[in-house]
Design an enzyme around this catalytic site. Structure first.
Site, PDB file in Angstrom:
ATOM      1  N   ARG A  75       4.883  11.952  -3.461  1.00 19.25           N
ATOM      2  CA  ARG A  75       4.664  12.479  -2.105  1.00 19.25           C
ATOM      3  C   ARG A  75       5.885  12.126  -1.232  1.00 19.25           C
ATOM      4  O   ARG A  75       6.544  11.122  -1.470  1.00 19.25           O
ATOM      5  CB  ARG A  75       3.423  11.842  -1.445  1.00 19.25           C
ATOM      6  CG  ARG A  75       2.115  12.096  -2.170  1.00 19.25           C
ATOM      7  CD  ARG A  75       1.505  13.441  -1.768  1.00 19.25           C
ATOM      8  NE  ARG A  75       0.165  13.593  -2.328  1.00 19.25           N
ATOM      9  CZ  ARG A  75      -0.096  13.997  -3.567  1.00 19.25           C
ATOM     10  NH1 ARG A  75       0.891  14.268  -4.393  1.00 19.25           N
ATOM     11  NH2 ARG A  75      -1.339  14.128  -3.990  1.00 19.25           N
ATOM     12  N   GLU A 122      12.590  -9.795   1.512  1.00 16.41           N
ATOM     13  CA  GLU A 122      11.859  -8.627   2.029  1.00 16.41           C
ATOM     14  C   GLU A 122      12.696  -7.373   1.808  1.00 16.41           C
ATOM     15  O   GLU A 122      13.905  -7.363   2.083  1.00 16.41           O
ATOM     16  CB  GLU A 122      11.597  -8.818   3.530  1.00 16.41           C
ATOM     17  CG  GLU A 122      10.905  -7.629   4.191  1.00 16.41           C
ATOM     18  CD  GLU A 122      10.704  -7.814   5.696  1.00 16.41           C
ATOM     19  OE1 GLU A 122      11.004  -8.925   6.223  1.00 16.41           O
ATOM     20  OE2 GLU A 122      10.271  -6.843   6.339  1.00 16.41           O
ATOM     21  N   ARG A 180       7.457   0.100  13.505  1.00 18.23           N
ATOM     22  CA  ARG A 180       8.040  -0.363  12.231  1.00 18.23           C
ATOM     23  C   ARG A 180       9.172  -1.381  12.457  1.00 18.23           C
ATOM     24  O   ARG A 180       9.735  -1.911  11.511  1.00 18.23           O
ATOM     25  CB  ARG A 180       8.576   0.818  11.418  1.00 18.23           C
ATOM     26  CG  ARG A 180       7.501   1.772  10.953  1.00 18.23           C
ATOM     27  CD  ARG A 180       8.052   2.828  10.025  1.00 18.23           C
ATOM     28  NE  ARG A 180       7.218   4.012  10.029  1.00 18.23           N
ATOM     29  CZ  ARG A 180       6.133   4.186   9.264  1.00 18.23           C
ATOM     30  NH1 ARG A 180       5.759   3.260   8.422  1.00 18.23           N
ATOM     31  NH2 ARG A 180       5.424   5.303   9.356  1.00 18.23           N
ATOM     32  N   ASN A 198       8.019  -5.719  -0.943  1.00 19.25           N
ATOM     33  CA  ASN A 198       7.906  -4.598  -0.012  1.00 19.25           C
ATOM     34  C   ASN A 198       6.423  -4.504   0.339  1.00 19.25           C
ATOM     35  O   ASN A 198       5.631  -3.921  -0.408  1.00 19.25           O
ATOM     36  CB  ASN A 198       8.400  -3.292  -0.639  1.00 19.25           C
ATOM     37  CG  ASN A 198       8.417  -2.156   0.375  1.00 19.25           C
ATOM     38  OD1 ASN A 198       7.855  -2.289   1.466  1.00 19.25           O
ATOM     39  ND2 ASN A 198       9.052  -1.048   0.026  1.00 19.25           N
ATOM     40  N   ALA A 211       3.197  -0.893   4.790  1.00 18.36           N
ATOM     41  CA  ALA A 211       2.663  -0.899   6.159  1.00 18.36           C
ATOM     42  C   ALA A 211       2.158  -2.280   6.582  1.00 18.36           C
ATOM     43  O   ALA A 211       2.174  -2.608   7.778  1.00 18.36           O
ATOM     44  CB  ALA A 211       1.535   0.130   6.264  1.00 18.36           C
ATOM     45  N   TYR A 241      11.168   9.043   0.787  1.00 25.48           N
ATOM     46  CA  TYR A 241      11.091   7.957  -0.182  1.00 25.48           C
ATOM     47  C   TYR A 241      11.697   8.296  -1.551  1.00 25.48           C
ATOM     48  O   TYR A 241      11.608   7.493  -2.476  1.00 25.48           O
ATOM     49  CB  TYR A 241       9.631   7.514  -0.353  1.00 25.48           C
ATOM     50  CG  TYR A 241       9.014   6.981   0.925  1.00 25.48           C
ATOM     51  CD1 TYR A 241       9.430   5.772   1.453  1.00 25.48           C
ATOM     52  CD2 TYR A 241       8.038   7.696   1.617  1.00 25.48           C
ATOM     53  CE1 TYR A 241       8.890   5.280   2.629  1.00 25.48           C
ATOM     54  CE2 TYR A 241       7.485   7.213   2.798  1.00 25.48           C
ATOM     55  CZ  TYR A 241       7.921   6.005   3.302  1.00 25.48           C
ATOM     56  OH  TYR A 241       7.388   5.521   4.459  1.00 25.48           O
ATOM     57  N   PRO A 264       0.793  -1.233   0.000  1.00 29.35           N
ATOM     58  CA  PRO A 264       0.000   0.000   0.000  1.00 29.35           C
ATOM     59  C   PRO A 264       0.825   1.283   0.000  1.00 29.35           C
ATOM     60  O   PRO A 264       1.841   1.390   0.681  1.00 29.35           O
ATOM     61  CB  PRO A 264      -0.828  -0.109   1.285  1.00 29.35           C
ATOM     62  CG  PRO A 264      -0.135  -1.126   2.113  1.00 29.35           C
ATOM     63  CD  PRO A 264       0.512  -2.083   1.156  1.00 29.35           C
ATOM     64  N   ASN A 265       0.337   2.207  -0.797  1.00 23.89           N
ATOM     65  CA  ASN A 265       0.848   3.581  -0.921  1.00 23.89           C
ATOM     66  C   ASN A 265       2.143   3.693  -1.714  1.00 23.89           C
ATOM     67  O   ASN A 265       2.579   4.814  -2.012  1.00 23.89           O
ATOM     68  CB  ASN A 265       1.019   4.248   0.466  1.00 23.89           C
ATOM     69  CG  ASN A 265      -0.299   4.374   1.186  1.00 23.89           C
ATOM     70  OD1 ASN A 265      -1.264   4.891   0.621  1.00 23.89           O
ATOM     71  ND2 ASN A 265      -0.367   3.884   2.405  1.00 23.89           N
ATOM     72  N   ARG A 286      13.263   4.209  12.506  1.00 24.34           N
ATOM     73  CA  ARG A 286      11.990   4.930  12.541  1.00 24.34           C
ATOM     74  C   ARG A 286      11.174   4.519  13.778  1.00 24.34           C
ATOM     75  O   ARG A 286      11.733   4.023  14.742  1.00 24.34           O
ATOM     76  CB  ARG A 286      11.253   4.688  11.217  1.00 24.34           C
ATOM     77  CG  ARG A 286      12.077   5.171  10.009  1.00 24.34           C
ATOM     78  CD  ARG A 286      11.364   4.963   8.695  1.00 24.34           C
ATOM     79  NE  ARG A 286      10.177   5.796   8.588  1.00 24.34           N
ATOM     80  CZ  ARG A 286       9.264   5.682   7.605  1.00 24.34           C
ATOM     81  NH1 ARG A 286       9.421   4.741   6.675  1.00 24.34           N
ATOM     82  NH2 ARG A 286       8.227   6.482   7.566  1.00 24.34           N
ATOM     83  N   SER A 293      13.244   2.609   3.288  1.00 26.04           N
ATOM     84  CA  SER A 293      13.794   3.296   4.461  1.00 26.04           C
ATOM     85  C   SER A 293      14.349   2.281   5.457  1.00 26.04           C
ATOM     86  O   SER A 293      14.035   1.087   5.383  1.00 26.04           O
ATOM     87  CB  SER A 293      12.701   4.143   5.128  1.00 26.04           C
ATOM     88  OG  SER A 293      11.635   3.307   5.577  1.00 26.04           O
ATOM     89  N   HIS A 295       4.073  -4.690   8.995  1.00 28.15           N
ATOM     90  CA  HIS A 295       4.037  -4.581  10.454  1.00 28.15           C
ATOM     91  C   HIS A 295       2.707  -5.050  11.055  1.00 28.15           C
ATOM     92  O   HIS A 295       2.544  -5.039  12.269  1.00 28.15           O
ATOM     93  CB  HIS A 295       4.292  -3.122  10.865  1.00 28.15           C
ATOM     94  CG  HIS A 295       5.367  -2.457  10.073  1.00 28.15           C
ATOM     95  ND1 HIS A 295       6.674  -2.905  10.074  1.00 28.15           N
ATOM     96  CD2 HIS A 295       5.346  -1.395   9.197  1.00 28.15           C
ATOM     97  CE1 HIS A 295       7.404  -2.140   9.263  1.00 28.15           C
ATOM     98  NE2 HIS A 295       6.619  -1.226   8.714  1.00 28.15           N
ATOM     99  N   HIS A 334      12.822  -2.938   2.094  1.00 29.96           N
ATOM    100  CA  HIS A 334      12.261  -1.638   2.481  1.00 29.96           C
ATOM    101  C   HIS A 334      13.166  -0.530   1.989  1.00 29.96           C
ATOM    102  O   HIS A 334      14.405  -0.666   2.014  1.00 29.96           O
ATOM    103  CB  HIS A 334      12.097  -1.533   4.006  1.00 29.96           C
ATOM    104  CG  HIS A 334      11.138  -2.551   4.522  1.00 29.96           C
ATOM    105  ND1 HIS A 334       9.787  -2.453   4.334  1.00 29.96           N
ATOM    106  CD2 HIS A 334      11.351  -3.726   5.149  1.00 29.96           C
ATOM    107  CE1 HIS A 334       9.198  -3.522   4.841  1.00 29.96           C
ATOM    108  NE2 HIS A 334      10.135  -4.316   5.356  1.00 29.96           N
ATOM    109  N   ASP A 362       1.572 -15.543   6.735  1.00 29.91           N
ATOM    110  CA  ASP A 362       1.161 -16.939   6.530  1.00 29.91           C
ATOM    111  C   ASP A 362       1.330 -17.352   5.068  1.00 29.91           C
ATOM    112  O   ASP A 362       1.735 -18.487   4.779  1.00 29.91           O
ATOM    113  CB  ASP A 362      -0.309 -17.136   6.935  1.00 29.91           C
ATOM    114  CG  ASP A 362      -0.517 -17.185   8.441  1.00 29.91           C
ATOM    115  OD1 ASP A 362       0.485 -17.264   9.187  1.00 29.91           O
ATOM    116  OD2 ASP A 362      -1.677 -17.138   8.884  1.00 29.91           O
TER     117      ASP A 362
END
Ligand code: CA2
Length: 139
Positions: A18, A96, A109, A72, A75, A23, A10-11, A105, A100, A78, A98, A85
């Site tokens: 933004r 995995e 997170r 990635n 959110a 980012y 998401p995002n 942070r 940042s 977390h 990320h 699963d």
């Protein structure tokens, strides 16, 4: 040719549009084009969704036939027992990623439902985290 997929949560469709101070200022689509050129000896796909169930569907769809998933989960990293699963259930290795450094942070997170079942984790290198994750499939 190895088949890899980058799955963004998401995002991450807002990358380059933004919060550039956190980012960066490049859209993922632009960065992905560069990755495809650099790693032209891999077949790399890209999928993004803001919806947890759609991410799980995609992980299940590719998780028994592709050579690698670069994930990635944003959110959902977390919060999502369901994505954790799904990763446990599939046979394709998951790296995995990320952008940042999540450990630099907020405390919330620092928890990941992905890490326990990931092959490895790369974080904190900006967009290059994806590049480094792809490199892990060169063997
Ligand atoms: O650093 C990462 O890659 C994260 O997965 C990004 C997530 C965050 O919740 C994780 O803790 C760490 C947030 C992605 C939001 O992406 C945006 C991009 C541009 C503008 C706004 C949000």
């Amino acid at each position: 040719m190895k088949k890899l997929i980058i799955i963004n949560g998401p995002n991450l469709n807002l990358l380059g549009k933004r919060e550039p101070e956190i980012y960066g200022s490049e859209t993922f689509e632009d960065y992905f084009e560069k990755l495809k050129v650099k790693f032209n000896y891999f077949n790399i796909e890209y999928y993004q969704s803001n919806i947890e169930g759609e991410l799980i569907d995609k992980i299940q769809e590719v998780g028994f036939s592709y050579d690698g998933i670069i994930l990635n989960a944003a959110a959902y990293t977390h919060t999502s027992v369901g994505i954790g699963d799904a990763i446990k259930a599939i046979s394709t290795p998951v790296v995995e990623v990320h952008i940042s450094n999540t450990f630099a942070r907020e405390e919330f997170r620092h928890q990941s439902f992905i890490s326990p079942n990931a092959k490895g984790v790369i974080l904190g290198f900006g967009m290059s985290s994806y590049d480094l994750a792809i490199q892990s499939f060169i063997v």
